[in-house]
Design a protein around this motif. Structure first.
Motif, PDB file in Angstrom:
ATOM      1  N   VAL A  11       0.855  -1.182   0.000  1.00  0.00           N
ATOM      2  CA  VAL A  11       0.000   0.000   0.000  1.00  0.00           C
ATOM      3  C   VAL A  11       0.894   1.236   0.000  1.00  0.00           C
ATOM      4  N   VAL A  34      -0.595  -0.831  -4.778  1.00  0.00           N
ATOM      5  CA  VAL A  34      -1.625   0.205  -4.916  1.00  0.00           C
ATOM      6  C   VAL A  34      -1.006   1.544  -4.526  1.00  0.00           C
ATOM      7  N   GLU A  36      -1.126   5.957  -4.582  1.00  0.00           N
ATOM      8  CA  GLU A  36      -2.008   7.118  -4.590  1.00  0.00           C
ATOM      9  C   GLU A  36      -1.843   7.928  -5.870  1.00  0.00           C
ATOM     10  N   GLN A 115      -5.420   5.289  -5.812  1.00  0.00           N
ATOM     11  CA  GLN A 115      -6.233   4.783  -4.703  1.00  0.00           C
ATOM     12  C   GLN A 115      -5.486   4.935  -3.377  1.00  0.00           C
ATOM     13  N   THR A 116      -6.234   5.199  -2.325  1.00  0.00           N
ATOM     14  CA  THR A 116      -5.679   5.270  -0.970  1.00  0.00           C
ATOM     15  C   THR A 116      -6.465   4.335  -0.060  1.00  0.00           C
ATOM     16  N   PRO A 117      -5.857   3.835   1.010  1.00  0.00           N
ATOM     17  CA  PRO A 117      -6.560   2.898   1.893  1.00  0.00           C
ATOM     18  C   PRO A 117      -7.651   3.586   2.700  1.00  0.00           C
ATOM     19  N   LEU A 118      -8.777   2.904   2.844  1.00  0.00           N
ATOM     20  CA  LEU A 118      -9.904   3.441   3.609  1.00  0.00           C
ATOM     21  C   LEU A 118     -10.190   2.634   4.867  1.00  0.00           C
ATOM     22  N   ARG A 131      -9.344  -2.267   2.321  1.00  0.00           N
ATOM     23  CA  ARG A 131     -10.423  -1.797   1.469  1.00  0.00           C
ATOM     24  C   ARG A 131     -10.042  -0.433   0.894  1.00  0.00           C
ATOM     25  N   PHE A 132     -10.205  -0.314  -0.429  1.00  0.00           N
ATOM     26  CA  PHE A 132     -10.008   0.946  -1.121  1.00  0.00           C
ATOM     27  C   PHE A 132     -11.366   1.430  -1.619  1.00  0.00           C
ATOM     28  N   GLU A 133     -11.410   2.501  -2.359  1.00  0.00           N
ATOM     29  CA  GLU A 133     -12.699   3.078  -2.753  1.00  0.00           C
ATOM     30  C   GLU A 133     -13.515   2.124  -3.605  1.00  0.00           C
ATOM     31  N   THR A 136     -11.530  -4.245  -2.775  1.00  0.00           N
ATOM     32  CA  THR A 136     -10.860  -4.732  -1.572  1.00  0.00           C
ATOM     33  C   THR A 136      -9.786  -5.725  -1.994  1.00  0.00           C
ATOM     34  N   THR A 146       2.938   3.788   2.760  1.00  0.00           N
ATOM     35  CA  THR A 146       2.361   5.109   2.544  1.00  0.00           C
ATOM     36  C   THR A 146       3.324   6.182   3.048  1.00  0.00           C
TER      37      THR A 146
END
Length: 605
Positions: A11, A34, A36, A115-118, A131-133, A136, A146
């Motif tokens: 991530v 993944v 950003e 994408q950023t982690p949620l 989970r991303f936007e 998952t 990050t």
């Protein structure tokens, strides 16, 4: 929602994360990266700091960092000898393309950008996915790469943010008590890099717009102690470009820096201010030095506040920092008494095993606007210049104390605020990422948790990597292309009590020290080196590790005096033996910004 399954999930696509994903995939495990941003590389590329610090000596150019440098030399038009802040400065577009190419060559590595982690998925104390936007990812091992340690915060993994007092780790440079500095700047200030361009004497650059609340007074005197030319050459890039990352009344920005880890709105507010601050500095430069200098075109793709001449995001010098099995402290990085290297870290699992998995050598510095914060010295004169004394990163600072399924590999390792000033740089973070990716892949292959790995298995895998073997033990006089390099690395892993305080290998056993490597050796001194040019002149010994040469040839440089420096230990030893005022012929290349002649070979009588 779409669900993906993989072995290793990385991530964040910064320096450490990109290296981790590449290394994991090269080990054959299924890997998802993944990011950003649309560029990979973080501070090396998308943050614009394409003039990296540390691990500049040839002996420390190992692992993915060394491989990155060697390929940069092949790709970068105009070469890497451009600035004086770094021995290697390059167009960030070149670095970003290089890393993207490496990733795209690996069919078992899937890269998803934007994408950023949620949310972090967990079972008990084990992280199982993110989970991303729009999707998952379920993974056996997740790596937090990050820029600000976002996975740590989302997963409620214990971390540090801010200063530790001297009473906590007994660090010599740590404050004794809370003070105005620790309260105003809980972490080091980020910098939003901008790239300027020299438009030449006959063309005016477009006016750089004024940002809101512009005040030229905050930039007054920025380069008074250097002069305009030296200021610009600090971060000179190929092609008439200038990386602006200037700490003295420049574009470091730390007002309310704690907002970075508060709400999203407060973070966005800080980022906008930091970006405007840099725009103000760029405008100030143009107003003082003239419209010959302006914003460069189309360097970076667009981002929320960046793009064009402005980096995609700030150069973050500090992050949330994991509370790991081991915490790297300032004294772990300082050279041993009467020595030039830090002590090797011992494995916490007992015995005399060494825990190191990456090598760094940055000198340590901290950025707080308008404040000169003193730190215990860890620098040495070597090769005619100042360099940082080497240290190693222990595996335990990548591993959480109690959370499974997780490793960290950016500036979020388990490190004190003080020590972070030396461990945050691009080369060491790239090789930390390589080690983390290797550890993640080994965990998958052995069906165990990262904390259960034998450190020696990670070390052996790094040492024997077929593409980018990485040093575990820092040795000034044994570069990785030497035929005895692996034997010496293993020797000191097995016999750490014999590791020399000088950082130079001794003539032990049947191994030959690097001083036996000559220009006539079948091994090149620097793999993929520049095409060296011969220079002849009068050698001058000015002081300890301080050399000059006044050239007689080539004719174009006749009468010029240059500072002699080298990144090679064999040449370093020869320079120490040269006689003042003797005629000398050296082979190397010129760095005009540093006024250096970088020597790769000396013709001996």
């Amino acid at each position: 929602m779409n669900e993906l399954t993989t072995d290793v999930l990385v991530v964040g696509g910064g320096t450490g994360g990109t290296a981790a994903a590449i290394q994991s995939a090269r080990q054959g495990v299924q890997t998802i990266l993944v990011s950003e941003f649309p560029w990979l590389g973080g501070m090396l590329t998308s943050a614009g700091v394409s003039a990296p610090d540390g691990n500049e000596l040839v002996a420390f150019q190992t692992g993915l960092w060394g491989a990155f440098l060697r390929e940069l030399r092949q790709r970068q038009i105009g070469g890497l000898d451009n600035s004086w802040v770094s021995m290697f400065s390059f167009d960030p577009r070149t670095g970003a393309k290089l890393l993207a190419d490496w990733v795209q060559q690996l069919p078992n590595l899937k890269w998803i950008a934007g994408q950023t982690p949620l949310e972090i998925l967990q079972q008990g104390n084990c992280i199982t996915g993110v989970r991303f936007e729009n999707f998952t990812v379920k993974a056996k091992v997740t790596l937090d790469a990050t820029e600000l340690g976002d996975v740590l915060a989302l997963a409620d993994v214990p971390y540090r943010w801010g200063w530790e007092l001297q009473s906590e780790f007994e660090e010599p440079s740590a404050p004794v008590s809370v003070n105005d500095l620790t309260q105003q700047y809980p972490v080091q200030s980020p910098t939003w890099v901008v790239v300027l361009k020299d438009f030449g004497e006959t063309e005016d650059a477009p006016e750089i717009p004024l940002p809101p609340d512009y005040s030229p007074n905050q930039f007054a005197g920025a380069w008074d102690n250097y002069g305009a030319e030296q200021f610009l050459n600090y971060g000179r890039l190929p092609g008439g470009l200038f990386m602006i990352n200037w700490p003295l009344c420049g574009n470091d920005y730390g007002e309310g820096v704690g907002r970075l880890v508060e709400s999203t709105d407060k973070q966005q507010q800080f980022l906008q201010e930091a970006r405007w601050h840099t725009q103000g500095f760029a405008h100030f430069i143009q107003s003082q030095l003239g419209h010959r200098y302006g914003l460069a075109d189309n360097i970076f793709p667009d981002s929320l506040f960046g793009g064009g001449a402005y980096a995609l995001h700030p150069y973050y010098r500090e992050s949330r920092r994991l509370q790991g099995l081991v915490t790297v402290r300032e004294q772990d990085l300082l050279p041993v008494a009467d020595g030039r290297v830090a002590a090797l870290p011992i494995d916490i699992n007992g015995g005399n095993a060494i825990a190191s998995i990456a090598v760094g050598n940055y000198a340590n510095d901290h950025h707080y606007p308008g404040i000169n914060f003193p730190l215990k010295s860890k620098s040495v004169r070597w090769g005619g210049r100042w360099t940082g004394t080497p240290f190693t990163i222990p595996y335990g600072c990548l591993v959480p104390r109690s959370t499974d399924g997780l490793l960290v590999c950016e500036k979020n390792i388990s490190v004190s605020h003080i020590a972070n000033g030396a461990t945050r740089l691009q080369p060491v973070v790239m090789n930390i990422g390589q080690a983390a990716g290797m550890a993640a892949a080994l965990s998958v292959s052995l069906n165990c948790q990262p904390r259960d790995l034998q450190v020696r298995s990670i070390q052996e895998a790094l040492l024997q990597d077929p593409v980018a073997p990485a040093a575990i033990i820092p040795l000034f006089n044994l570069p990785s292309h030497h035929p005895d390099w692996l034997s010496w690395q293993r020797y000191y892993l097995d016999n750490p009590e014999n590791y020399p305080a000088t950082g130079n290998t001794k003539g032990l056993g049947t191994f030959k020290p690097e001083t036996n490597v000559t220009a006539e050796s079948s091994q090149p001194l620097i793999p993929n080196s520049y095409h060296s040019t011969p220079f002849t002149g009068v050698f001058q010994r000015c002081n300890h590790q301080d050399y000059r040469i006044t050239l007689t040839t080539p004719e174009a440089h006749e009468g010029q005096t240059w500072t002699l420096i080298t990144l090679l230990s064999s040449v370093d030893e020869q320079l120490q033996s040269c006689i003042d005022q003797e005629q000398l012929t050296v082979w190397g290349h010129l760095n005009h910004s540093g006024c250096w002649l970088v020597v790769e070979k000396i013709d001996l009588p």
